[in-house]
Design an enzyme around this catalytic site. Structure first.
Site, short mmCIF file in Angstrom:
data_model
loop_
_atom_site.label_atom_id
_atom_site.label_comp_id
_atom_site.label_asym_id
_atom_site.label_seq_id
_atom_site.Cartn_x
_atom_site.Cartn_y
_atom_site.Cartn_z
CB CYS A 26 -2.84 1.24 -2.97
SG CYS A 26 -2.76 2.92 -3.63
CG HIS A 84 -7.75 5.73 5.24
ND1 HIS A 84 -6.88 5.31 4.28
CD2 HIS A 84 -7.01 6.46 6.13
CE1 HIS A 84 -5.66 5.76 4.56
NE2 HIS A 84 -5.72 6.46 5.68
CD GLU A 106 -3.88 8.95 7.53
OE1 GLU A 106 -3.10 9.89 7.83
OE2 GLU A 106 -3.73 8.24 6.51
CG ASP A 109 -1.90 1.17 1.23
OD1 ASP A 109 -2.38 1.54 0.14
OD2 ASP A 109 -2.18 1.72 2.30
CB SER A 110 0.31 4.68 -1.15
OG SER A 110 -0.99 4.87 -0.64
CB CYS A 134 -11.08 4.97 0.53
SG CYS A 134 -9.63 5.56 1.43
#
Length: 275
Positions: free
Chosen positions: A82, A193, A159, A19-20, A191
């Site tokens: 990603c 997240h 985050e 992943d990035s 996504c």
């Protein structure tokens, strides 16, 4: 040419996840649930995140570098966790092992699960701009109507740990309010997240909208690739290794929220530049 690894050696090899940054840890979390006996090696390119602001050519170069790092560690399958890489760079990864991206599994679950064919997709601006989910869904169901919307505030909220309460609820209401009038019965969380905001998103979307968690669907596809994989093993758990290209301390502290468990062994590495 070197001989191919035997079946036993391949079975003992780990799954590689690239992943990035840290979002792909939600995919690792689902892999750990679905395949508790499998080893996992994770690489987060935290020095160059986010990939969404890069050109497709640059993303493909980064993808090749990350894949090479994991392939040198002998992984038997590579998960590109990603959305940006999955949209533009899967073809840049050498086909030495099976490669699973995060877009097609989620798109397939949405196309097959929607009763009305009216499907919403939320993601980062880069993912929505790529049109990758829309293309994949319509390839599976040409009659589908796909409504895509970027939700840029969701990533920083996650985050920062704002996973519940009034702030994320208001953000979700603002974003989803632009989609709910379209009559969709399915919503793709496009996504890695976003699964951490699933309870908030589900509460705003309502019971009539089924959420598609791309992390869960990706883990399900990996399990199918591995023929069910290995179940829980007696004794010590399988090895889980974590590598980053910058900020191992932050990755360790923030990443635990994504993984749902403490992360102890984080190693900083430098990816080899491939010209």
């Amino acid at each position: 040419m070197a001989p191919s690894p035997g079946r036993d050696a391949l079975s003992d090899a780990a799954i590689g996840v690239f992943d990035s940054g840290i979002g792909g840890l939600t995919v690792v979390r689902e892999l750990m649930k679905a395949l508790p006996g499998e080893g996992i090696i994770y690489l987060g390119d935290t020095a160059r995140v986010p990939y969404g602001i890069r050109s497709p050519e640059t993303v493909r170069r980064y993808a090749a570098q990350g894949a090479a790092f994991l392939l040198r560690r002998g992984v038997k399958l590579l998960v590109v966790a990603c959305n940006t890489m999955s949209a533009v760079a899967l073809e840049a990864i050498p086909a030495k092992v099976p490669v699973v991206g995060v877009i097609l599994p989620g798109a397939r679950a949405a196309a097959e699960g929607s009763e009305t064919g009216r499907i919403g997709v939320i993601g980062t601006e880069a993912t929505v701009r790529s049109g990758a989910y829309e293309e994949a869904i319509r390839a599976l169901n040409p009659q589908a109507e796909v409504f895509s919307l970027p939700c840029p505030l969701f990533v920083p909220l996650v985050e920062e740990g704002w996973l519940e309460g009034e702030v994320p609820r208001l953000a979700a209401a603002e974003y989803l309010g632009r989609l709910l009038g379209r009559g969709m019965d399915t919503l793709v969380l496009g996504c890695t997240h976003y699964p951490l905001l699933k309870p908030v998103i589900a509460g705003v979307a309502g019971e009539g909208v089924r959420l598609i968690d791309s992390a869960q669907e990706t883990a399900r596809e990996v399990k199918e690739h591995l023929g069910g994989g290995k179940g829980p093993l007696p004794g010590d758990p399988p090895a889980r290794e974590f590598y980053v290209t910058d900020g191992p301390g932050k990755f360790r502290s923030v990443g635990g929220r994504f993984l749902g468990a403490d992360i102890d062994n984080v190693t900083k590495v430098q990816l080899e530049v491939q010209e």
